[in-house]
Scaffold this motif. Structure first.
Motif, short mmCIF file in Angstrom:
data_model
loop_
_atom_site.label_atom_id
_atom_site.label_comp_id
_atom_site.label_asym_id
_atom_site.label_seq_id
_atom_site.Cartn_x
_atom_site.Cartn_y
_atom_site.Cartn_z
N ALA A 148 -3.52 -15.86 13.87
CA ALA A 148 -4.86 -16.41 13.65
C ALA A 148 -5.17 -16.65 12.18
CB ALA A 148 -5.91 -15.49 14.28
N ARG B 294 -8.22 -21.28 7.74
CA ARG B 294 -8.08 -20.45 8.93
C ARG B 294 -8.19 -18.97 8.61
NH1 ARG B 294 -2.98 -22.26 11.53
NH2 ARG B 294 -2.72 -20.10 12.18
N ARG C 97 -9.06 -14.41 12.53
CA ARG C 97 -8.52 -13.29 13.31
C ARG C 97 -9.65 -12.48 13.94
NH1 ARG C 97 -6.16 -7.88 11.97
NH2 ARG C 97 -4.43 -7.52 13.42
N THR D 21 -3.77 -21.85 16.02
CA THR D 21 -3.36 -20.46 16.22
C THR D 21 -2.38 -20.32 17.37
OG1 THR D 21 -5.45 -19.59 15.33
CG2 THR D 21 -4.21 -18.15 16.82
#
Length: 389
Positions: free
Chosen positions: A186, A194, A198, A302
């Protein structure tokens, strides 16, 4: 007022001949005082029609034969403006109502066969769940027309829809190993946009939040001392921006968080949003919250990095539910954690994950046998074998 009288009428045949004859005229006034007439060759037919119509007026089931002249699309345009819908629901309903092949037909001319042909055409390209959703929208329009006494019956009632797959066959529940891989993938070390994703994935997998609910979390919604999260809102796309709305089906709730998730969220706050008002968004893109497409493309990246392209973000919610069931949580506990409107919804979705009577019988008998033989007591087994967890 209703009556029958004999009338002498004249008419012209197709051959151009003038004819004269007697007919029985039945006439009545409807509930609005409007007079209606109809001619019959036989008095008994006139009386039967008049009796049926009068009974309909008295019982409140009367429908003006002229009322259904309004087209489906015109009625929908007027009716839809009175509905209390969120923009996404209105957008979907507008699309469905505008795409039906009978949109320009008068309501009274729409037959069951029209609706069946429409469903049949959709079945070649759309999933059964999508077809059901569209049918529900169209049926609500016809029901409203019946309630307004524009038509006598709903032509969409009783239509056979394509069969949907059983929940146990259609549901994709990631394994703990797969969720671990998704969490590892993630937060990309190469893609700065990004970073911090997570924690978003973790909220969906270990708190069961929906996409919009996770996007709508503010830092103040998390009680780090009590280890709980209050789901108060969801974010939905509204044109080129976003709208803040209550959670789906009014599913405001408190979710109790495991220590590991509390730690992960606290680390996320410290790294990405350490200061500000408690109303600041937990996940952001620039100055705005991360929502809709911003979430979708990060999720696609992801799962691509994790090599799990068949896993949907909503599957993490199934993972959370299956974990609660595997640990022996009852249906009400799971319902509250997921924010379902009723326990029936929970059972309809996840009943196949709970242990059956056969499973419990085998477990109880096995426990008795181990006790009798002096064998070590085995750990309690719920539905872990059934869910693959």
């Amino acid at each position: 007022m209703a009556s029958i009288s004999k009338r002498t009428i004249r008419w012209t045949t197709q051959a151009g001949e003038e004819r004269t004859g007697e007919r029985w005229q039945a006439h009545y006034r409807d509930e609005h005082g409007k007079q209606h007439r109809r001619l019959f060759k036989r008095k008994m037919d006139a009386q039967r029609w008049l009796d049926e119509t009068t009974a309909a007026v008295i019982t409140g089931n009367y429908v003006d034969p002229q009322a259904g002249k309004i087209t489906f699309s015109r009625f929908y345009a007027d009716w839809s403006q009175r509905q209390i819908w969120v923009p996404s629901t209105r957008e979907n309903a507008d699309h469905v109502a505008g795409s039906v092949p009978f949109a320009d037909l008068p309501l009274r001319s729409i037959r069951r066969s029209h609706v069946e042909s429409w469903v049949k055409a959709m079945s070649t390209t759309l999933a059964p769940t999508t077809i059901k959703t569209r049918h529900v929208i169209i049926r609500s329009v016809f029901r409203a027309a019946v309630a307004d006494k524009l038509i006598a019956s709903d032509p969409s009632a009783g239509i056979t829809l394509p069969r949907r797959r059983k929940a146990e066959a259609a549901m994709r529940i990631p394994t703990p190993d797969e969720v671990g891989r998704l969490l590892d993938a993630a937060d990309s070390k190469r893609v700065s946009t990004r970073k911090g994703f997570r924690a978003y994935v973790a909220l969906c997998a270990f708190a069961g939040l929906r996409l919009g609910e996770a996007a709508g979390v503010q830092v103040g919604d998390i009680d780090f001392l009590r280890r709980q999260l209050t789901v108060r809102r969801q974010l939905q796309r509204d044109g080129s921006s976003f709208a803040i709305r209550p959670p789906k089906y009014g599913s405001e709730r408190v979710v109790y968080l495991p220590d590991e998730l509390v730690t992960l969220l606290s680390e996320h706050v410290a790294a990405f949003t350490p200061q500000g008002e408690s109303s600041r968004w937990l996940f952001t893109v620039g100055t705005e919250p991360m929502y809709d497409n911003a979430v979708t493309w990060r999720w696609r990246a992801t799962r691509q990095a994790a090599g799990l392209t068949d896993v949907r973000l909503h599957d993490l919610r199934h993972f959370f539910a299956s974990g609660l069931i595997a640990e022996g949580c009852d249906v009400v506990t799971v319902q509250r954690a997921l924010g379902h409107a009723s326990a029936t919804t929970t059972l309809n979705t996840y009943s196949h994950l709970w242990p059956t009577a056969e499973d419990r019988t085998r477990g109880a008998a096995g426990s008795l046998m181990r006790t009798a033989l002096g064998l070590p007591r085995a750990q309690s087994v719920h539905s872990s074998d059934r869910t693959g967890r």
